[in-house]
Every structure is written in C-alpha cells, then in structure tokens.
Motif scaffolding. Structure first.
Motif, PDB file in Angstrom:
ATOM      1  N   TYR A 104       0.825  -1.205   0.000  1.00 30.79           N
ATOM      2  CA  TYR A 104       0.000   0.000   0.000  1.00 30.79           C
ATOM      3  C   TYR A 104       0.863   1.260   0.000  1.00 30.79           C
ATOM      4  CZ  TYR A 104      -4.213  -2.706   0.440  1.00 30.79           C
ATOM      5  OH  TYR A 104      -5.253  -3.569   0.188  1.00 30.79           O
ATOM      6  N   PHE A 144      -4.349   8.597   1.694  1.00 34.05           N
ATOM      7  CA  PHE A 144      -4.875   7.680   0.688  1.00 34.05           C
ATOM      8  C   PHE A 144      -5.676   6.600   1.414  1.00 34.05           C
ATOM      9  CE2 PHE A 144      -1.155   9.617  -1.045  1.00 34.05           C
ATOM     10  CZ  PHE A 144      -1.371   9.725  -2.406  1.00 34.05           C
ATOM     11  N   PHE A 149      -7.619   3.181   0.765  1.00 32.68           N
ATOM     12  CA  PHE A 149      -7.821   2.102  -0.198  1.00 32.68           C
ATOM     13  C   PHE A 149      -8.866   1.123   0.316  1.00 32.68           C
ATOM     14  CE2 PHE A 149      -3.402   3.461  -0.678  1.00 32.68           C
ATOM     15  CZ  PHE A 149      -3.336   3.700  -2.033  1.00 32.68           C
ATOM     16  N   ASP A 150      -9.776   0.731  -0.543  1.00 30.89           N
ATOM     17  CA  ASP A 150     -10.749  -0.318  -0.222  1.00 30.89           C
ATOM     18  C   ASP A 150     -10.098  -1.645  -0.593  1.00 30.89           C
ATOM     19  OD1 ASP A 150     -12.832  -2.317  -0.597  1.00 30.89           O
ATOM     20  OD2 ASP A 150     -14.252  -0.651  -0.431  1.00 30.89           O
ATOM     21  N   LYS A 151      -9.857  -2.498   0.405  1.00 32.35           N
ATOM     22  CA  LYS A 151      -9.156  -3.761   0.152  1.00 32.35           C
ATOM     23  C   LYS A 151      -9.920  -4.663  -0.806  1.00 32.35           C
ATOM     24  CE  LYS A 151      -6.983  -6.057   3.112  1.00 32.35           C
ATOM     25  NZ  LYS A 151      -5.636  -6.380   3.465  1.00 32.35           N
ATOM     26  N   THR A 202      -5.512   2.780   5.191  1.00 31.36           N
ATOM     27  CA  THR A 202      -5.212   4.198   5.068  1.00 31.36           C
ATOM     28  C   THR A 202      -3.706   4.396   5.107  1.00 31.36           C
ATOM     29  OG1 THR A 202      -7.277   4.796   6.145  1.00 31.36           O
ATOM     30  CG2 THR A 202      -5.555   6.477   6.109  1.00 31.36           C
ATOM     31  N   GLU A 205     -10.393   0.185  -5.105  1.00 36.00           N
ATOM     32  CA  GLU A 205     -10.556   1.607  -5.362  1.00 36.00           C
ATOM     33  C   GLU A 205      -9.962   2.423  -4.216  1.00 36.00           C
ATOM     34  OE1 GLU A 205     -14.534   2.647  -6.424  1.00 36.00           O
ATOM     35  OE2 GLU A 205     -14.721   0.958  -7.799  1.00 36.00           O
ATOM     36  N   TYR A 206      -9.739   3.703  -4.481  1.00 36.46           N
ATOM     37  CA  TYR A 206      -9.155   4.557  -3.455  1.00 36.46           C
ATOM     38  C   TYR A 206      -9.747   5.964  -3.527  1.00 36.46           C
ATOM     39  CZ  TYR A 206      -6.369   6.655  -7.168  1.00 36.46           C
ATOM     40  OH  TYR A 206      -5.976   7.313  -8.305  1.00 36.46           O
ATOM     41  N   ALA A 228       0.614   4.073  -2.872  1.00 40.05           N
ATOM     42  CA  ALA A 228       0.414   5.494  -2.552  1.00 40.05           C
ATOM     43  C   ALA A 228       1.569   6.330  -3.093  1.00 40.05           C
ATOM     44  CB  ALA A 228       0.272   5.677  -1.042  1.00 40.05           C
ATOM     45  N   LEU A 241     -10.699  -1.144   5.083  1.00 38.46           N
ATOM     46  CA  LEU A 241     -10.032  -0.011   4.453  1.00 38.46           C
ATOM     47  C   LEU A 241      -8.601   0.094   4.958  1.00 38.46           C
ATOM     48  CD1 LEU A 241     -12.810   2.718   4.791  1.00 38.46           C
ATOM     49  CD2 LEU A 241     -12.298   1.309   2.781  1.00 38.46           C
TER      50      LEU A 241
END
Length: 94
Positions: A11, A65, A67-69, A42, A73-74, A15, A40
């Motif tokens: 992640y 940022f 992020f949806d695991k 972050t 999507e972010y 980012a 989520l």
C-alpha cells in the motif's frame, strides 16, 4: 511505516506511485503511516521535516490515501497548513 498491517509495504508503494503522478509535489521527504480498519487501508503521507520548521515559511501538506481492500478503489484527502482536510478530485493523480 506502521507494521500492524501485513501488506503495508504494497500500500505504501501504491500510494507513493500515485503521489509521484501528482502536480504539484509538495512533500520533499516522505514519511508513511499505515493503518487498517473495516476493510479499508489508510496510508498517510507527510513530510519528515514538518515538525522541524515551526519558525519559517514552509508549506505543510498531508495526503491521506484510503484504499478499499475488496474493490481496490481509493480516495485521497489532503490538508494544507494544518487546515481542514479536503477530498481531492479523482483525476488529481494520474
């Protein structure tokens, strides 16, 4: 970087790549913090020198940022000069 999230480095890398496509890039010495809650992840990106520049003109920026695991999507939020955070438009990052 926080180690509580097993895949934190992936992640942080994502980012970092997203941030590198933004104009302007106001964070010179990036520091990443990673947390996970309710599916989520972050990633908070700030400047390592923010805490040392209290007495001279310097533009402090923090990007967050989220992020949806599941979907991948972010959403990105930014705050400048420690003001209220705002959501950035989807086309902000290439």
């Amino acid at each position: 970087m926080t180690s509580a999230v097993p895949d934190a480095s992936a992640y942080v890398e994502r980012a970092g790549k997203l941030y590198s496509t933004a104009v302007p890039q106001e964070i010179d010495y990036p520091v990443y913090s990673v947390s996970k809650e309710n599916g989520l992840v972050t990633v908070t990106l700030s400047n390592a020198r923010d805490q040392y520049v209290k007495y001279w003109a310097y533009f402090k920026t923090v990007d967050r940022f989220v992020f949806d695991k599941e979907s991948g999507e972010y959403v990105v939020y930014a705050s400048e000069q420690e003001e209220r955070e705002k959501r950035l438009e989807e086309n902000w990052f290439g």
